[in-house]
Design an enzyme around this catalytic site. Sequence first.
Site, PDB file in Angstrom:
ATOM      1  N   CYS A  66      -5.613 -12.889  12.110  1.00 20.09           N
ATOM      2  CA  CYS A  66      -4.229 -13.385  12.085  1.00 20.09           C
ATOM      3  C   CYS A  66      -3.737 -13.525  10.647  1.00 20.09           C
ATOM      4  CB  CYS A  66      -4.172 -14.730  12.800  1.00 20.09           C
ATOM      5  SG  CYS A  66      -2.546 -15.503  12.753  1.00 20.09           S
ATOM      6  N   ASP A 338      18.575 -28.836  -2.451  1.00 19.99           N
ATOM      7  CA  ASP A 338      17.448 -28.264  -1.697  1.00 19.99           C
ATOM      8  C   ASP A 338      17.785 -26.819  -1.328  1.00 19.99           C
ATOM      9  OD1 ASP A 338      15.246 -27.791  -0.117  1.00 19.99           O
ATOM     10  OD2 ASP A 338      15.943 -28.992   1.573  1.00 19.99           O
ATOM     11  N   CYS A 364      11.403 -24.778  -2.256  1.00 22.98           N
ATOM     12  CA  CYS A 364      10.362 -24.053  -1.516  1.00 22.98           C
ATOM     13  C   CYS A 364       9.895 -22.838  -2.312  1.00 22.98           C
ATOM     14  CB  CYS A 364      10.872 -23.655  -0.131  1.00 22.98           C
ATOM     15  SG  CYS A 364      12.386 -22.708  -0.191  1.00 22.98           S
TER      16      CYS A 364
HETATM   17  C1  LIG Z   1      15.888 -25.106   2.411  1.00 26.07           C
HETATM   18  S1  LIG Z   1      17.253 -25.315   3.492  1.00 26.07           S
HETATM   19  C2  LIG Z   1      17.518 -27.044   3.298  1.00 26.07           C
HETATM   20  C3  LIG Z   1      18.362 -27.702   4.327  1.00 26.07           C
HETATM   21  C4  LIG Z   1      18.335 -29.231   4.342  1.00 26.07           C
HETATM   22  N1  LIG Z   1      18.377 -29.800   3.016  1.00 26.07           N
HETATM   23  C5  LIG Z   1      17.130 -29.763   5.097  1.00 26.07           C
HETATM   24  O1  LIG Z   1      16.220 -30.300   4.455  1.00 26.07           O
HETATM   25  O2  LIG Z   1      17.098 -29.645   6.324  1.00 26.07           O
HETATM   26  C6  LIG Z   1      18.517 -24.557   2.574  1.00 26.07           C
HETATM   27  C7  LIG Z   1      19.890 -24.650   3.162  1.00 26.07           C
HETATM   28  O3  LIG Z   1      20.778 -23.944   2.289  1.00 26.07           O
HETATM   29  C8  LIG Z   1      21.760 -23.286   3.065  1.00 26.07           C
HETATM   30  N2  LIG Z   1      22.275 -22.198   2.225  1.00 26.07           N
HETATM   31  C9  LIG Z   1      21.693 -20.992   1.980  1.00 26.07           C
HETATM   32  N3  LIG Z   1      22.448 -20.271   1.123  1.00 26.07           N
HETATM   33  C10 LIG Z   1      23.524 -21.048   0.807  1.00 26.07           C
HETATM   34  C11 LIG Z   1      24.649 -20.865  -0.028  1.00 26.07           C
HETATM   35  N4  LIG Z   1      24.817 -19.731  -0.727  1.00 26.07           N
HETATM   36  N5  LIG Z   1      25.561 -21.870  -0.136  1.00 26.07           N
HETATM   37  C12 LIG Z   1      25.390 -23.020   0.554  1.00 26.07           C
HETATM   38  N6  LIG Z   1      24.342 -23.245   1.379  1.00 26.07           N
HETATM   39  C13 LIG Z   1      23.426 -22.275   1.508  1.00 26.07           C
HETATM   40  C14 LIG Z   1      21.038 -22.872   4.324  1.00 26.07           C
HETATM   41  O4  LIG Z   1      21.946 -22.695   5.399  1.00 26.07           O
HETATM   42  C15 LIG Z   1      20.082 -24.038   4.539  1.00 26.07           C
HETATM   43  O5  LIG Z   1      20.667 -25.007   5.374  1.00 26.07           O
END
Ligand SMILES: C[S@@+](CC[C@H](N)C(=O)[O-])C[C@H]1O[C@@H](n2cnc3c(N)ncnc32)[C@H](O)[C@@H]1O
Length: 407
Positions: A66, A338, A364
């Site tokens: 896997c 984030d 991440c």
């Molecule tokens: C790593 S996740 C974190 C979400 C939230 N902080 C959580 O812990 O559940 C990143 C978030 O960024 C949003 N995202 C990705 N690209 C983006 C952009 N260009 N502008 C605004 N938000 C964005 C995604 O939809 C996602 O919800």
Amino acid sequence: MTLTIDRLSLHADGVAHGPEGTVHVAMVLPGEEVEGEIEAGRIAAPRILTPSADRVKPPCPHYCACGGCVLQHGSDSFVAGWKASVVLNALAQRGIEATVVRVETSPEFSRRRATLAGRRTKKGTLVGFHARASDTLVEVPGCRILRPELLAKVPALQEATALGASRKGEIAFALTLSEAGVEIAAKGGKDMDPALFEALADLASRHDLARLSWGDETVAARRPAQQVFGRARVTPPPGAFLQATAEGEAALVGFVRQAVGRAARVADLFAGCGTFALPLAETAEVHAVEGEAAMLAALDRGWREAQGLKRVTHEARDLFRRPLLPDEIDRFDAVVIDPPRAGAEAQIGEIAASRLGRLVHVSCNPVTFARDARRLLDAGFSLEDLIVVDQFRWSAHVELAARFERR
Ligand SMILES: C[S@@+](CC[C@H](N)C(=O)[O-])C[C@H]1O[C@@H](n2cnc3c(N)ncnc32)[C@H](O)[C@@H]1O
């Protein structure tokens, strides 16, 4: 040919010096002497001549096949140390010295969100994870990563594959454990038609799914697939982002709460459905900014239905193209950010140019984090606390949270 493993790559492959350059070696640890056939710069099935003291017997019977886990042959302390070193090395490459104060590793059987693949075969169906660097699927009964509630839905996935996979295609099933049970969001299946809809709705009922969606269509929403964020209950859109384990989420929320401290006005950037914004609203007014309007609608509904929270405003905005500008940022006492793996280069540039005093950065991807950290330090911030949160146990994936203060 005997090779000695120097280090692990970012993908957790062993790296050694071979006769014709770098050789990557699967399933080894630093310091181990190995031998095996080198093919295209890689030893796929090494014989371990001198095992490391950190080597343990992989607990999962599917480990060799896997591709879900790549580090089960390392002890917990080795994996935690390696993940911390990935962060510190990425920072060092940008000339930043730091200390990881702790590594919070989620336990076995804790993944509440995962994507399994399903495919039709000559004999029936195959549902599982992809094998290492391959299209082959590996069935994973007894998987030690997934919450048992998710694994219990594999028969539903097998049925859905039989009903709705095209001859050659593969379905990606995103499984999420909600307060109301398991929800499944399927992508890549056959186009919907009335017969398929009826069969899938029946499947959702027989397997007691909270919600089932197929492509963009919701087939069954039998119970609200809620998540609890602090005092709020939120029903995210199908397949929406959620921290991978409840333990990882608790570690991140705990760090963010403490780092934000007594700030009265907080911006939560890349806010998703409110993982941080809603718990923070217990003590601060929060402005949540996120690209996906449907996630913000869920956050807003959760806030309106919760008791005793301070005001939470929201804004759908593409933060890559239209980051918050310095005069907008200066309205806040603290900002939480984030971003996805690409990091937040444009937004960090504006934060660097602002007068913001405190930034809490969840990431991440240590490589883009280190790039963004360099920019912040050059603008007069200092890196105060740094933790590693390992929600992707035994994988090469590394997550972290850090607090920056303007000096
Ligand atoms: C790593 S996740 C974190 C979400 C939230 N902080 C959580 O812990 O559940 C990143 C978030 O960024 C949003 N995202 C990705 N690209 C983006 C952009 N260009 N502008 C605004 N938000 C964005 C995604 O939809 C996602 O919800």
